[in-house]
Design a protein around this motif. Structure first.
Motif, PDB file in Angstrom:
ATOM      1  N   VAL A 169       0.854  -1.185   0.000  1.00  0.00           N
ATOM      2  CA  VAL A 169       0.000   0.000   0.000  1.00  0.00           C
ATOM      3  C   VAL A 169       0.890   1.234   0.000  1.00  0.00           C
ATOM      4  O   VAL A 169       2.058   1.181   0.400  1.00  0.00           O
ATOM      5  N   VAL A 170       0.317   2.348  -0.457  1.00  0.00           N
ATOM      6  CA  VAL A 170       1.019   3.630  -0.451  1.00  0.00           C
ATOM      7  C   VAL A 170       0.395   4.484   0.645  1.00  0.00           C
ATOM      8  O   VAL A 170      -0.833   4.591   0.736  1.00  0.00           O
ATOM      9  N   VAL A 171       1.238   5.089   1.464  1.00  0.00           N
ATOM     10  CA  VAL A 171       0.762   5.888   2.591  1.00  0.00           C
ATOM     11  C   VAL A 171       1.369   7.279   2.495  1.00  0.00           C
ATOM     12  O   VAL A 171       2.568   7.425   2.230  1.00  0.00           O
ATOM     13  N   VAL A 220       5.768  10.257   1.512  1.00  0.00           N
ATOM     14  CA  VAL A 220       5.063   9.253   0.712  1.00  0.00           C
ATOM     15  C   VAL A 220       5.908   7.976   0.716  1.00  0.00           C
ATOM     16  O   VAL A 220       7.077   8.009   0.339  1.00  0.00           O
ATOM     17  N   ARG A 221       5.317   6.870   1.146  1.00  0.00           N
ATOM     18  CA  ARG A 221       6.055   5.616   1.213  1.00  0.00           C
ATOM     19  C   ARG A 221       5.211   4.461   0.691  1.00  0.00           C
ATOM     20  O   ARG A 221       3.988   4.437   0.862  1.00  0.00           O
ATOM     21  N   ALA A 229      14.622   0.875  -1.315  1.00  0.00           N
ATOM     22  CA  ALA A 229      13.778   2.054  -1.529  1.00  0.00           C
ATOM     23  C   ALA A 229      13.825   2.430  -3.005  1.00  0.00           C
ATOM     24  O   ALA A 229      14.899   2.485  -3.608  1.00  0.00           O
ATOM     25  N   MET A 230      12.657   2.695  -3.582  1.00  0.00           N
ATOM     26  CA  MET A 230      12.586   3.136  -4.971  1.00  0.00           C
ATOM     27  C   MET A 230      12.744   4.654  -5.020  1.00  0.00           C
ATOM     28  O   MET A 230      11.859   5.393  -4.591  1.00  0.00           O
ATOM     29  N   VAL A 281      15.445   9.049   0.028  1.00  0.00           N
ATOM     30  CA  VAL A 281      14.405   8.027  -0.054  1.00  0.00           C
ATOM     31  C   VAL A 281      13.226   8.485  -0.903  1.00  0.00           C
ATOM     32  O   VAL A 281      12.343   7.694  -1.236  1.00  0.00           O
ATOM     33  N   ASP A 282      13.193   9.788  -1.271  1.00  0.00           N
ATOM     34  CA  ASP A 282      12.089  10.342  -2.053  1.00  0.00           C
ATOM     35  C   ASP A 282      12.535  11.665  -2.659  1.00  0.00           C
ATOM     36  O   ASP A 282      13.717  12.032  -2.579  1.00  0.00           O
TER      37      ASP A 282
END
Length: 420
Positions: A154-156, A167-168, A235-236, A381-382
Motif C-alpha cells: 500500500v502507499v501511505v 510518501v512511502r 527504496a525506490m 528516499v524520495d
C-alpha cells in the motif's frame, strides 16, 4: 531589495507608470521563475511570503508577510492585477486572496479538491473518472484494518503532502505501522499538523507528470514527463525525468484526456496544473493534481524546452484580456531531462568535491543544490530528500543517458558527497 511602504505610498510612488502588478504567494520553487519572468516583462512583482522568505536575489516591487498582524488591511489597500501561487504552500492563500479582491482565480470554496487528497479523489470519482482504491484513516489501527482487507503493498502519505513528502510504499504490517505513526499528529513540510493519512492500493505501472495551463477554463498541456526510478537498498528513488511534447508518439493519448477530465473535476479554472499519473495496465489513474506549476527547476526546464512559453502562459492566464500564449501545437525545441542526485546516507555535508565532475558533463545545463556544506544531508528516499537536481540537454538522448550513468558511478564511488 525588499521595500516596505504604506499602500498609499506604494500606489503613488512605486507604480507611476501604472504597470500591471502581479503578486506571487510563496515565490519559492516555480514561483521564483515566474517572478523573474514577470519582472523581465516589465510588470510589478510582489512577494507574499508564507512558508519561505522571499528570494533575496529578486528585486520585488514590495513584499507582504502573511504573519504580519496588519496583513489583511495592507493587502486590501494594495493594488493587484493578479495573484497566483508560487508553490504548493501558496495555493490556498492565493485562491482566497484572489476571490476576496475580485481577481481571476479558482473558487476558494472548493480549494480542498486541489489540496486535500481525500477530497480530490472524491471529486474525481464523483465525476465518473477512475481512481485507485483508497481511504482516509485517522489512526494506525484504521490503516492496518484497511490494508489487511485490501492487500499489500500500500502507499501511505499525508492528505496534503507535496513533492513526495512522507510518501512511502509499505510492503508489510510493520512498515505500515511505523510509517503511519510517523505521519499522524506530526508536522508536514509546511508545519501543519497531520491529523489523518491517505492510504492507497499500490498502482503498478509507469509514473508520469502532466503539466499545463488553464485559461478561459480550457487546459493546454505543455509537457508530459516520464519518471524512471531505481532500487536503492530496498527504496525506490527517483533517477530521472524526461520531458515529452503532448503530441509525441510515445505519449499515451489516454493520459491527456484523463488529465483534462481530472482538471475539470477538481475545479481548476485558471492557472497552472501539475498532475501526477500512473499509467497502469488498465489505463491512467490519478496520483494527485496540484493547482500550481511543476516544482523545483521543473517549470523552468519546461519553459526552456517547449514553445510557446510555459511560464508566460501561466502569467497570462491570470490577466484579463491577455492571450494565454498557448495557441497552436506545443513543440519541443530541445531534448531535456532532470537527473535526481542521491545520497546513500545521512549526516553533515562537509563538502561536495564531485560537483565539478557533474558540471563538466557533455549535456550539463545547470545544477540546483538543496544543501550546502555544514548543512544536514538526509539519506535519499524520495523527492524531498533529494540533495540536488541536474538539468541535462543534448540533441542525442544517448548522451544524456551516458551522463546520468556517469553521475551514478560518481555516487557509487562516494566521489560527489563528503559526509561526516
Amino acid at each position: 531589495m525588499n521595500m516596505h511602504m504604506e499602500p498609499d505610498a506604494v500606489a503613488a510612488s512605486m507604480n507611476p507608470g501604472n504597470r500591471l502588478a502581479l503578486a506571487i504567494v510563496d515565490p519559492s520553487s516555480a514561483g521564483y521563475f515566474i517572478a523573474k519572468r514577470a519582472l523581465e516583462r516589465g510588470f510589478m512583482c510582489i512577494a507574499i511570503s508564507l512558508s519561505h522568505a522571499a528570494p533575496a536575489d529578486i528585486d520585488f516591487s514590495w513584499s507582504r508577510d502573511c504573519l504580519d498582524s496588519n496583513f489583511d488591511a495592507l493587502v486590501a489597500l494594495d493594488s493587484y492585477d493578479a495573484i497566483m501561487p508560487g508553490a504548493e504552500s501558496g495555493v490556498c492563500l492565493a485562491e482566497e486572496l484572489a476571490a476576496r479582491l475580485g481577481l481571476a482565480g479558482n473558487d476558494p470554496e472548493t480549494t480542498a479538491r486541489r489540496r486535500n487528497k481525500t477530497a480530490m479523489a472524491q471529486a474525481v470519482a464523483e465525476a465518473g473518472i477512475a481512481v485507485c482504491r483508497q481511504a482516509c484513516c485517522r489512526s494506525v489501527s484504521d490503516c492496518m484494518a484497511w490494508a489487511e482487507a485490501t492487500g499489500y503493498p500500500v502507499v501511505v502519505k499525508p492528505e496534503a503532502s507535496s513533492g513526495g513528502d512522507l510518501v512511502r510504499v509499505c510492503q508489510t504490517r510493520d512498515a505500515l505501522s511505523q510509517h503511519a505513526s510517523a505521519i499522524l499528529d506530526k508536522p508536514d513540510r509546511y508545519g501543519q499538523n497531520t491529523r489523518s493519512v491517505l492510504i492507497q492500493a499500490f498502482m503498478a505501472g509507469d509514473e508520469y507528470t502532466v503539466d499545463g495551463v488553464v485559461s478561459n477554463q480550457v487546459l493546454t498541456i505543455f509537457a508530459v514527463g516520464k519518471y524512471r526510478k531505481i532500487n536503492l537498498n530496498g527504496a525506490m528513488v527517483y533517477d530521472k525525468i524526461d520531458f515529452l511534447a503532448p503530441s509525441d508518439p510515445a505519449v499515451d493519448r489516454r493520459m491527456l484526456s484523463y488529465c483534462e477530465a481530472v482538471t475539470r473535476a477538481v475545479g481548476v479554472r485558471v492557472g497552472p496544473v501539475h498532475i501526477e499519473v500512473m499509467l497502469t495496465a488498465n489505463g491512467p489513474l490519478l496520483v494527485e493534481i496540484a493547482a500550481r506549476a511543476h516544482g523545483g527547476i521543473g517549470a523552468s526546464v519546461i519553459d526552456a524546452s517547449f514553445v510557446p512559453s510555459f511560464i508566460d502562459a501561466i502569467i497570462d492566464s491570470y490577466i484579463p484580456g491577455a492571450s494565454a500564449g498557448a495557441t497552436g501545437q506545443i513543440i519541443r525545441k530541445k531534448t531535456s531531462s532532470i537527473a535526481f542526485l542521491i545520497s546513500d546516507r545521512a549526516g553533515t555535508l562537509v563538502a561536495a568535491p564531485g560537483i565539478g565532475n557533474i558540471r563538466s558533463l557533455t549535456s550539463f545545463v545547470r545544477l540546483k543544490c538543496f544543501t550546502a556544506p555544514g548543512d544536514a544531508i538526509p539519506k535519499t528516499v524520495d523527492l524531498v530528500t533529494c540533495p540536488a537536481l541536474v538539468e541535462l540537454s543534448d540533441d542525442d538522448p544517448g548522451v544524456i543517458e551516458a551522463d546520468i550513468e556517469r553521475i551514478r558511478e560518481l555516487e557509487r564511488s562516494g566521489a560527489i558527497w563528503e559526509i561526516a
